[in-house]
Design a protein around this motif. Structure first.
Motif, PDB file in Angstrom:
ATOM      1  N   UNK A 279     -25.811 -36.790 -39.066  1.00 23.17           N
ATOM      2  CA  UNK A 279     -25.108 -35.994 -40.077  1.00 23.17           C
ATOM      3  C   UNK A 279     -24.340 -34.828 -39.474  1.00 23.17           C
ATOM      4  N   UNK A 280     -24.606 -34.479 -38.217  1.00 26.18           N
ATOM      5  CA  UNK A 280     -23.878 -33.378 -37.578  1.00 26.18           C
ATOM      6  C   UNK A 280     -22.529 -33.840 -37.036  1.00 26.18           C
ATOM      7  N   UNK A 281     -22.281 -35.134 -37.013  1.00 27.58           N
ATOM      8  CA  UNK A 281     -21.023 -35.675 -36.505  1.00 27.58           C
ATOM      9  C   UNK A 281     -20.005 -35.790 -37.637  1.00 27.58           C
ATOM     10  N   UNK A 282     -18.721 -35.865 -37.312  1.00 33.41           N
ATOM     11  CA  UNK A 282     -17.684 -35.926 -38.352  1.00 33.41           C
ATOM     12  C   UNK A 282     -17.904 -37.101 -39.312  1.00 33.41           C
ATOM     13  N   UNK A 283     -17.655 -36.821 -40.590  1.00 32.29           N
ATOM     14  CA  UNK A 283     -17.823 -37.854 -41.611  1.00 32.29           C
ATOM     15  C   UNK A 283     -16.774 -38.949 -41.424  1.00 32.29           C
ATOM     16  N   UNK A 284     -17.195 -40.199 -41.595  1.00 36.24           N
ATOM     17  CA  UNK A 284     -16.288 -41.339 -41.464  1.00 36.24           C
ATOM     18  C   UNK A 284     -16.983 -42.571 -42.002  1.00 36.24           C
ATOM     19  N   UNK A 285     -16.210 -43.626 -42.150  1.00 36.41           N
ATOM     20  CA  UNK A 285     -16.795 -44.894 -42.586  1.00 36.41           C
ATOM     21  C   UNK A 285     -17.798 -45.412 -41.557  1.00 36.41           C
ATOM     22  N   UNK A 286     -17.487 -45.220 -40.281  1.00 36.49           N
ATOM     23  CA  UNK A 286     -18.387 -45.675 -39.221  1.00 36.49           C
ATOM     24  C   UNK A 286     -19.701 -44.901 -39.274  1.00 36.49           C
ATOM     25  N   UNK A 287     -19.625 -43.584 -39.549  1.00 36.07           N
ATOM     26  CA  UNK A 287     -20.859 -42.804 -39.639  1.00 36.07           C
ATOM     27  C   UNK A 287     -21.720 -43.273 -40.804  1.00 36.07           C
ATOM     28  N   UNK A 288     -21.084 -43.562 -41.945  1.00 36.36           N
ATOM     29  CA  UNK A 288     -21.829 -44.061 -43.097  1.00 36.36           C
ATOM     30  C   UNK A 288     -22.490 -45.399 -42.781  1.00 36.36           C
TER      31      UNK A 288
END
Length: 358
Positions: free
Chosen positions: A335-344
């Protein structure tokens, strides 16, 4: 939620993501299940390319060792390691070609260690099929693993990143060291958590860490962000290993292709067995004796009674709870990394990897 369906072109992702989506549904995580199903479709092309590359990873099949390597690669695997490698590379919004080489390398290193492990552990079944050593012999299985390791190194070299090549060499060294440590303590059942962690980190977690951090680097993330993903990979790998330990001891283990008594027979340290001994110290002597008692494990009734004694300590639930704690920590770091589709997508995979049933 509607019944899960498989659109055209998503077959390669079906065996990877559909089981996770199904597990999510069973746990009442319908939103996560939906996200995984969408992810399966989004990554369909990548997963098809991955399967194609894996199928072509053994360049010729002249010898039994080549055939042993192909035998394992052809068996359906979870492909979790290459999947999280690809997703980590996309966290910055890019789709780097180098990530595909790294993803294939991750799976090949993993497959190579399985071929070697089956010889060391005298395994008879892997992924629901006879092990390569049972079909082609021990020597061919070991050399087959060597073929896969060589191809993995070639794949990393294709990225043109010597730092990544140095990194995977260090990872392989750690995996070999961890396997050697486990082998040295065979049939000396000592329920020590420190030893378990050393082996689990070296044999399992470090490859997750390298795949995710390397994917991040070719994807354009900073060194600090790649370091965060290294830690996420460690926690995911430990959670994954803990769940695997549970699957080996659950009542339906044989039905999902697990050798139910393998860990006990080999005196291998697993987290459920360590927890069981913490809860019931009398089990220490019993399990140590079982590692040398072929007659006990040859008797289905006596062996099942021992397994039931282990399960009654509540060790399986306790192990899954620890796996979820590692998973939760990985999700928090993500959750500390930039939000993105890949993060989700990574979030969904990490949350459900510990809920899998096979």
């Amino acid at each position: 939620m509607n019944e899960l369906t498989t659109p055209p072109g998503a077959a390669a992702g079906d065996r990877v993501l559909t089981p996770l989506a199904t597990a999510s549904e069973r746990k009442g995580l319908g939103d996560v299940a939906q996200r995984l199903t969408e992810l399966r479709d989004w990554l369909a092309d990548d997963l098809q390319v991955l399967e194609r590359d894996l199928a072509g990873s053994v360049r010729e099949q002249r010898t039994l060792s080549h055939k042993a390597a192909v035998h394992l690669i052809a068996q359906p695997g979870k492909r979790i390691r290459p999947l999280v490698t690809i997703l980590s590379s996309r966290l910055a919004g890019r789709i780097p070609e180098e990530a595909r080489h790294l993803a294939v390398a991750c799976e090949l290193v993993h497959a190579a260690t399985l071929l070697h492990d089956d010889v060391l552990d005298m395994g008879t079944e892997r992924r629901g099929a006879p092990t390569a050593r049972m079909v082609y012999g021990n020597s061919a299985s070991v050399l087959g693993g060597d073929h896969l390791l060589l191809e993995a190194l070639r794949r990393v070299r294709r990225t043109g990143r010597l730092d990544l090549l140095d990194g995977v060499l260090e990872v392989i060294e750690q995996m070999v060291t961890a396997e050697a440590l486990q082998l040295e303590r065979r049939e000396r059942f000592e329920p020590r958590r420190d030893l378990y962690m050393e082996v689990a980190e070296g044999k399992t977690a470090v490859l997750f860490s390298w795949g995710m951090a390397s994917g991040a680097r070719v994807g354009g993330l900073s060194d600090d962000q790649a370091d965060v993903l290294w830690g996420i990979g460690r926690d995911l790998g430990l959670a994954f290993q803990a769940v695997d330990d549970c699957l080996d001891l659950q009542p339906n283990a044989a039905e999902i292709g697990k050798d139910v008594f393998a860990d006990i027979r080999e005196g291998k340290l697993t987290l459920p067995l360590i927890i069981a001994c913490d809860k019931q110290p009398a089990l220490i002597a019993t399990l140590a004796e079982a590692a040398h008692d072929e007659a006990l494990l040859a008797s289905p009734e006596r062996a099942e009674a021992l397994l039931e004694q282990v399960r009654q300590t509540g060790c399986l639930d306790a192990t899954r709870a620890e796996a979820r704690a590692w998973s939760d920590r990985a999700v928090s770091a993500l959750a500390t990394l930039p939000d993105s589709e890949a993060r989700a997508a990574l979030d969904a995979i990490i949350r459900t990897a510990v809920e899998r049933i096979h």
